[in-house]
Design an enzyme around this catalytic site. Structure first.
Site, PDB file in Angstrom:
ATOM      1  CB  THR A   1      -0.870  -0.001   1.471  1.00 51.62           C
ATOM      2  OG1 THR A   1      -1.593  -1.143   1.258  1.00 51.62           O
ATOM      3  CG2 THR A   1      -1.901   1.017   1.241  1.00 51.62           C
TER       4      THR A   1
ATOM      5  N   GLY B   1      -4.159   2.152  -2.490  1.00 50.99           N
ATOM      6  CA  GLY B   1      -4.321   0.944  -1.769  1.00 50.99           C
ATOM      7  C   GLY B   1      -5.073  -0.293  -2.312  1.00 50.99           C
TER       8      GLY B   1
ATOM      9  CB  ILE C   1       4.276  -0.983   6.144  1.00 53.38           C
ATOM     10  CG1 ILE C   1       4.046  -0.445   4.659  1.00 53.38           C
ATOM     11  CG2 ILE C   1       4.947  -2.704   5.881  1.00 53.38           C
ATOM     12  CD1 ILE C   1       2.865  -0.542   3.865  1.00 53.38           C
TER      13      ILE C   1
ATOM     14  NE  ARG D   1     -24.960  -3.784  35.060  1.00 54.38           N
ATOM     15  CZ  ARG D   1     -24.626  -2.893  35.876  1.00 54.38           C
ATOM     16  NH1 ARG D   1     -23.673  -3.217  36.822  1.00 54.38           N
ATOM     17  NH2 ARG D   1     -25.163  -1.642  35.671  1.00 54.38           N
TER      18      ARG D   1
ATOM     19  CD  GLU E   1      -3.712  -9.533   5.150  1.00 52.10           C
ATOM     20  OE1 GLU E   1      -3.851 -10.497   4.136  1.00 52.10           O
ATOM     21  OE2 GLU E   1      -2.903  -9.498   5.959  1.00 52.10           O
TER      22      GLU E   1
ATOM     23  CB  THR F   1     -11.978  -2.525   1.148  1.00 52.42           C
ATOM     24  OG1 THR F   1     -12.270  -2.604  -0.386  1.00 52.42           O
ATOM     25  CG2 THR F   1     -10.711  -1.343   1.413  1.00 52.42           C
TER      26      THR F   1
HETATM   27  C1  LIG Z   1      -3.706  -0.798  10.568  1.00 49.08           C
HETATM   28  C2  LIG Z   1      -3.430  -0.944   9.274  1.00 49.08           C
HETATM   29  C3  LIG Z   1      -2.412  -2.204   8.763  1.00 49.08           C
HETATM   30  C4  LIG Z   1      -2.168  -2.412   7.432  1.00 49.08           C
HETATM   31  N1  LIG Z   1      -1.211  -3.180   7.103  1.00 49.08           N
HETATM   32  C5  LIG Z   1      -0.708  -3.341   5.976  1.00 49.08           C
HETATM   33  C6  LIG Z   1       0.664  -3.874   5.317  1.00 49.08           C
HETATM   34  O1  LIG Z   1       1.337  -4.672   6.206  1.00 49.08           O
HETATM   35  N2  LIG Z   1       0.954  -3.968   4.274  1.00 49.08           N
HETATM   36  C7  LIG Z   1       0.210  -3.361   3.329  1.00 49.08           C
HETATM   37  O2  LIG Z   1       0.934  -3.336   2.053  1.00 49.08           O
HETATM   38  N3  LIG Z   1      -1.132  -2.446   3.271  1.00 49.08           N
HETATM   39  C8  LIG Z   1      -1.362  -2.523   4.773  1.00 49.08           C
HETATM   40  N4  LIG Z   1      -2.555  -1.730   4.994  1.00 49.08           N
HETATM   41  C9  LIG Z   1      -3.410  -1.154   4.021  1.00 49.08           C
HETATM   42  C10 LIG Z   1      -4.606  -1.740   3.679  1.00 49.08           C
HETATM   43  O3  LIG Z   1      -4.451  -2.983   3.194  1.00 49.08           O
HETATM   44  C11 LIG Z   1      -5.390  -0.696   2.993  1.00 49.08           C
HETATM   45  O4  LIG Z   1      -5.614   0.397   3.743  1.00 49.08           O
HETATM   46  C12 LIG Z   1      -6.596  -1.369   2.137  1.00 49.08           C
HETATM   47  O5  LIG Z   1      -6.423  -2.328   1.379  1.00 49.08           O
HETATM   48  C13 LIG Z   1      -7.416  -0.036   1.625  1.00 49.08           C
HETATM   49  O6  LIG Z   1      -6.515   0.557   0.927  1.00 49.08           O
HETATM   50  P1  LIG Z   1      -6.868   2.123   1.007  1.00 49.08           P
HETATM   51  O7  LIG Z   1      -6.575   2.552   2.371  1.00 49.08           O
HETATM   52  O8  LIG Z   1      -5.858   2.754   0.003  1.00 49.08           O
HETATM   53  O9  LIG Z   1      -8.384   2.569   0.696  1.00 49.08           O
HETATM   54  P2  LIG Z   1      -8.787   2.883  -1.062  1.00 49.08           P
HETATM   55  O10 LIG Z   1      -8.251   1.999  -2.006  1.00 49.08           O
HETATM   56  O11 LIG Z   1      -8.466   4.453  -1.071  1.00 49.08           O
HETATM   57  O12 LIG Z   1     -10.326   2.750  -0.878  1.00 49.08           O
HETATM   58  C14 LIG Z   1     -10.996   3.756  -0.245  1.00 49.08           C
HETATM   59  C15 LIG Z   1     -12.495   3.081  -0.486  1.00 49.08           C
HETATM   60  O13 LIG Z   1     -12.930   3.174  -1.832  1.00 49.08           O
HETATM   61  C16 LIG Z   1     -13.394   1.765  -2.013  1.00 49.08           C
HETATM   62  N5  LIG Z   1     -12.861   1.443  -3.443  1.00 49.08           N
HETATM   63  C17 LIG Z   1     -11.973   1.614  -4.010  1.00 49.08           C
HETATM   64  N6  LIG Z   1     -11.996   1.156  -5.260  1.00 49.08           N
HETATM   65  C18 LIG Z   1     -13.277   0.734  -5.547  1.00 49.08           C
HETATM   66  C19 LIG Z   1     -13.781   0.223  -6.486  1.00 49.08           C
HETATM   67  N7  LIG Z   1     -13.160   0.079  -7.923  1.00 49.08           N
HETATM   68  N8  LIG Z   1     -15.202  -0.131  -6.396  1.00 49.08           N
HETATM   69  C20 LIG Z   1     -15.882   0.257  -5.290  1.00 49.08           C
HETATM   70  N9  LIG Z   1     -15.235   0.777  -4.113  1.00 49.08           N
HETATM   71  C21 LIG Z   1     -14.090   1.111  -4.153  1.00 49.08           C
HETATM   72  C22 LIG Z   1     -12.731   1.109  -0.951  1.00 49.08           C
HETATM   73  O14 LIG Z   1     -13.331  -0.322  -0.784  1.00 49.08           O
HETATM   74  C23 LIG Z   1     -12.921   1.987   0.086  1.00 49.08           C
HETATM   75  O15 LIG Z   1     -14.178   1.686   0.763  1.00 49.08           O
HETATM   76  C24 LIG Z   1      -3.027  -1.500   6.512  1.00 49.08           C
HETATM   77  C25 LIG Z   1      -3.817  -0.649   6.772  1.00 49.08           C
HETATM   78  C26 LIG Z   1      -3.879  -0.388   7.949  1.00 49.08           C
HETATM   79  C27 LIG Z   1      -5.171   0.746   8.302  1.00 49.08           C
END
Ligand SMILES: Cc1cc2nc3c(=O)[nH]c(=O)nc-3n(C[C@H](O)[C@H](O)[C@H](O)COP(=O)(O)OP(=O)(O)OC[C@H]3O[C@@H](n4cnc5c(N)ncnc54)[C@H](O)[C@@H]3O)c2cc1C
Length: 382
Positions: free
Chosen positions: A126, A131, A157, A271, A366, A368
């Site tokens: 990411t 992401g 990460i 409770r 991993e 959404t």
């Molecule tokens: C605590 C934590 C630990 C993490 N650990 C890791 C890690 O170790 N390694 C790593 O690589 N990543 C890691 N992540 C990242 C995580 O996998 C991403 O946050 C996740 O994949 C979503 O990506 P984004 O946050 O960029 O959201 P975005 O991709 O920007 O999405 C935003 C919203 O838009 C929606 N959306 C996006 N595209 C579409 C579509 N085509 N159609 C409909 N809806 C859509 C999504 O579902 C979401 O609701 C971590 C995140 C957190 C918060």
């Protein structure tokens, strides 16, 4: 068709359950409140062999399988998700890419430390700007003589900045394919490499005792031999890693959902309201019955996905179903468990407060819930 656990699996489940109750439960609340990483718990998990569960004995693994890892994750998350995600990310995102795609030298150098829990590895996919759409990766790696020069940044990460983090595997654009699309590759970046900076930990809603950082790479040079697997295979590699990882996250979510049932039964028996335990009221009993139903069906979904994976069958759709269902169920159960605890459910000293704060990320990390639906629909030919 049999989803009952064999003796070895039951023994593993019991030992991790005891460990979670006796070692994790007494200390994790304080780590969570203070946002500190539970090094001692991790050290003990290493001694138990949890970091080596699904790996062959050759590099220090326990010779088990991915399902064994899932059983351990479920039992840990039943008590605490920060500890469970530390193990999940260390194994399925940290060590697994090296085990699956690494050269003999890379395996020999890194796996013994990672599989003993002496060291941790992160998985940097990411980025701040992308992401779900991992094809939008902006981080670039250019080959300069016998070194990769990496520039870019990665967001959120896990396990990337602890005192025992040994490396991060990073996906980067390494060129352009003949069809004009980006060539993505994966490169190992050892901790402490000049040009590799780990930002201070995020202030998070949940998973407060786990380690999460933004990373930047500024003319960061690593040997050409740090390429993980074939050049240009980065996209295929992380798709495989994430498919498996979804089963592990589903197991973790089931653990949280089951932990909500455990805590709710305990509290409902104690409770008192209107002269009797609240557990005597059918409204509370039905909530708990529904929570158990959800945890149980989500467990079957991840057992099914894991069974298909271990049988060498296609499992992408089933892994997405398990992750989608289990994470939804975890959020539902955390909400209901908090409700059953009334005002005390809003107090951090009660485990359900942690469950509530830790549940939401399961619908995001991993992949959404929307991404899981995309995978399922695509697999159905849409
Ligand atoms: C605590 C934590 C630990 C993490 N650990 C890791 C890690 O170790 N390694 C790593 O690589 N990543 C890691 N992540 C990242 C995580 O996998 C991403 O946050 C996740 O994949 C979503 O990506 P984004 O946050 O960029 O959201 P975005 O991709 O920007 O999405 C935003 C919203 O838009 C929606 N959306 C996006 N595209 C579409 C579509 N085509 N159609 C409909 N809806 C859509 C999504 O579902 C979401 O609701 C971590 C995140 C957190 C918060």
């Amino acid at each position: 068709m049999d989803f009952r656990l064999d003796e070895e699996q039951q023994a593993l489940r019991e030992s991790v359950r005891d460990f979670a109750r006796e070692v994790v439960a007494p200390v994790i609340g304080e780590h969570y409140e203070n946002h500190t990483f539970p090094y001692e718990v991790v050290r003990q998990m290493g001694k138990m062999g949890l970091f080596g569960l699904p790996f062959p004995e050759e590099h220090g693994g326990m010779g088990g399988d991915y399902f064994a890892l899932c059983l351990a994750l479920e039992e840990l998350a039943r008590v605490d998700s920060s500890v469970a995600i530390t193990l999940e990310a260390a194994v399925s995102l940290g060590a697994m890419p090296i085990h699956r795609f690494g050269t003999a030298e890379q395996k020999e150098r890194w796996l013994p430390k990672l599989l003993s829990g002496e060291a941790l590895a992160g998985f940097g996919l990411t980025e701040p700007g992308t992401g779900s759409d991992a094809g939008g990766t902006q981080t670039r790696a250019v080959l300069d003589g016998d070194e990769w020069v990496i520039n870019g940044s990665k967001a959120f990460i896990t396990n990337s900045g602890t005192d025992i983090t040994a490396l991060v595997t990073v996906t980067a654009v390494t060129g352009t394919k003949p069809d004009g699309s980006k060539e993505l590759s994966t490169i190992i970046v050892p901790s402490g490499t000049p040009g590799f900076t780990v930002a201070p930990g995020y202030s998070k809603v949940g998973w407060n005792a786990s380690d999460t950082h933004e990373l930047t790479f500024d003319d960061c040079r690593v040997p050409a031999a740090n390429l993980l697997g074939e050049r240009g295979r980065g996209f295929a590699q992380f798709l495989r890693i994430l498919d498996e990882g979804r089963i592990a996250i589903a197991a973790l979510a089931v653990g949280l959902a089951q932990g909500c049932v455990d805590e709710s039964i305990k509290y409902a028996k104690e409770r008192q309201a209107f002269g009797q335990p609240i557990g005597n009221y059918q409204a509370i009993q039905f909530k708990i019955a529904d929570m158990e139903l959800k945890a149980h069906t989500a467990r079957l979904a991840y057992y099914d996905a894991a069974a298909r994976m271990l049988a060498g069958e296609p499992f992408k759709r089933q892994a997405a179903i398990a992750k989608l269902h289990a994470s939804t169920v975890a959020v539902d159960n955390a909400r209901e468990a908090t409700q059953i605890h009334g005002g005390y459910g809003f107090m951090n000293e009660y485990p359900v407060a942690r469950f509530w704060r830790d549940s939401k990320i399961l619908e995001i990390g991993e992949g959404t819930s929307e991404v899981q639906r995309m995978i399922i629909a695509r697999d159905l030919g849409m």
